[in-house]
Design an enzyme around this catalytic site. Structure first.
Site, PDB file in Angstrom:
ATOM      1  N   GLN A  62       0.845  -1.200   0.000  1.00 35.46           N
ATOM      2  CA  GLN A  62       0.000   0.000   0.000  1.00 35.46           C
ATOM      3  C   GLN A  62       0.882   1.253   0.000  1.00 35.46           C
ATOM      4  OE1 GLN A  62      -2.153   2.636  -0.033  1.00 35.46           O
ATOM      5  NE2 GLN A  62      -3.718   1.622   1.207  1.00 35.46           N
ATOM      6  N   SER A  78     -18.095   9.578  11.723  1.00 43.22           N
ATOM      7  CA  SER A  78     -19.056   9.660  10.627  1.00 43.22           C
ATOM      8  C   SER A  78     -19.607   8.283  10.277  1.00 43.22           C
ATOM      9  CB  SER A  78     -18.387  10.293   9.401  1.00 43.22           C
ATOM     10  OG  SER A  78     -19.245  10.271   8.284  1.00 43.22           O
ATOM     11  N   GLN A  86     -19.110   4.155   1.189  1.00 42.82           N
ATOM     12  CA  GLN A  86     -18.419   3.662  -0.010  1.00 42.82           C
ATOM     13  C   GLN A  86     -17.789   2.305   0.266  1.00 42.82           C
ATOM     14  OE1 GLN A  86     -15.638   6.404  -1.630  1.00 42.82           O
ATOM     15  NE2 GLN A  86     -14.827   4.971  -3.131  1.00 42.82           N
ATOM     16  N   GLY A 102      -9.103   1.226  -0.161  1.00 40.58           N
ATOM     17  CA  GLY A 102     -10.001   1.559   0.936  1.00 40.58           C
ATOM     18  C   GLY A 102      -9.471   1.216   2.315  1.00 40.58           C
ATOM     19  N   GLU A 103      -8.122   1.132   2.470  1.00 39.38           N
ATOM     20  CA  GLU A 103      -7.573   0.772   3.784  1.00 39.38           C
ATOM     21  C   GLU A 103      -7.936   1.802   4.852  1.00 39.38           C
ATOM     22  OE1 GLU A 103      -3.313   0.026   6.075  1.00 39.38           O
ATOM     23  OE2 GLU A 103      -3.412  -0.242   3.895  1.00 39.38           O
ATOM     24  N   ASN A 137      -5.095   5.714  -4.946  1.00 36.77           N
ATOM     25  CA  ASN A 137      -4.702   6.676  -3.918  1.00 36.77           C
ATOM     26  C   ASN A 137      -4.329   8.022  -4.517  1.00 36.77           C
ATOM     27  OD1 ASN A 137      -4.374   5.701  -0.908  1.00 36.77           O
ATOM     28  ND2 ASN A 137      -3.934   3.933  -2.190  1.00 36.77           N
ATOM     29  N   ARG A 140      -7.451   9.927  -5.708  1.00 33.64           N
ATOM     30  CA  ARG A 140      -8.279  10.422  -4.612  1.00 33.64           C
ATOM     31  C   ARG A 140      -7.538  11.442  -3.754  1.00 33.64           C
ATOM     32  NH1 ARG A 140     -12.865   7.522  -4.197  1.00 33.64           N
ATOM     33  NH2 ARG A 140     -12.913   5.477  -5.202  1.00 33.64           N
TER      34      ARG A 140
END
Length: 303
Positions: A62, A78, A86, A102-103, A137, A140
């Site tokens: 990653q 949240s 997501q 999505g880690e 990554n 985003r």
């Protein structure tokens, strides 16, 4: 359950065979994720299912290595209130699943004490998994400048991408990628300051090529210097410094520093001209995607 606050130790991975470009996997992945979000509560879109949090493990390659605790706590709050909007993208791995993208959401879900999370399962091989993780990554904007530079370095070295191809892939200018890659020339201690936010990318760029960089970086932090002050400090530290910016043929150092700052922020080439009656700001783009990105930012739309 994996402790999300435990320090991560990178695990060496076999070097993937070079590839000429991104395969269909990334396009298919991003398209599916876009079509399958958002989800809420028990309403699951086709292709999305839930898995136990403990059955997922992070990818050792990653690109994102620094996770801000305060930001994770905010995301966890949240998620606790609204659920995980997501899905996390995973692939089958051993007796469980390995996270492809999505880690950060997975770590926050653990803090929110979720037992299950929504996922999309894709059967990627090792090379595609790493490639998707890197690009996802970057797109985003989840990486700090050093992590992003390392991601570009690996995409070039492991997958055979050129800087031009990468620019088109992530909607950044070639110069932005080249400037980021130069950050990897800095000493490790200075790179660490960029990763933890002590120094900005602008500060780090100003120090490239200066003598005794680590000492200069310490001065910048202790004195709270701005990027423009840092550029002056670096110029004055050079034996042949003449008090003029090495870039721009003697142009105003403040304007050159502002161009760098805006260029780093937008990922585009920026040119500023200024005179007694005003001036102009020029943004240069090479693709329609870059133009669209600028228009969205100016209009306040979410990218």
């Amino acid at each position: 359950m994996t402790d999300p606050t435990a320090p991560e130790s990178p695990t060496p991975l076999p070097r993937p065979k070079p590839r000429s470009g991104l395969g269909r996997g990334l396009t298919a992945l991003m398209g599916d994720v876009a079509r399958e979000e958002p989800i809420s509560g028990a309403e699951m879109s086709p292709g999305v299912r839930t898995l136990p949090v403990g059955s997922l493990t992070p990818h050792p390659g990653q690109p994102r290595r620094y996770f801000n605790d305060a930001a994770l706590d905010e995301l966890a709050a949240s998620i606790a209130a609204r659920g995980l909007i997501q899905p996390i993208v995973v692939r089958p791995h051993g007796k469980g699943y390995q996270i492809v993208a999505g880690e950060r959401r997975w770590r926050a879900a653990q803090r929110a004490r979720l037992h299950e999370v929504p996922v999309i399962v894709r059967d990627f091989d090792d090379a595609a998994t790493l490639e998707v993780a890197l690009v996802e990554n970057i797109q985003r904007q989840d990486l700090n400048a050093i992590e992003e530079a390392e991601a570009y370095h690996r995409l070039i070295g492991d997958f055979g991408h050129t800087q031009d191809a990468l620019g088109k892939l992530v909607h950044k200018s070639r110069s932005h990628i080249a400037n980021l890659l130069r950050l990897l020339e800095l000493p490790k201690s200075v790179q660490d300051k960029v990763m933890d936010g002590t120094l900005t990318m602008g500060h780090a760029r100003a120090l490239i090529g200066a003598p005794d960089v680590e000492n200069l970086a310490d001065q910048v932090v202790s004195r709270g210097l701005s990027v423009r002050d840092t550029e002056r400090l670096a110029r004055n530290a050079k034996p042949d410094a003449r008090g003029r910016s090495g870039e721009g043929g003697g142009r105003d150092a403040d304007l050159a520093a502002l161009e760098h700052q805006l260029g780093d922020l937008l990922g585009l080439s920026v040119r500023i001209t200024h005179g007694a009656k005003g001036g102009s700001l020029t943004l240069s783009y090479s693709t329609l995607d870059q133009l669209d990105m600028v228009c969205q930012r100016l209009s306040g739309e979410r990218i």
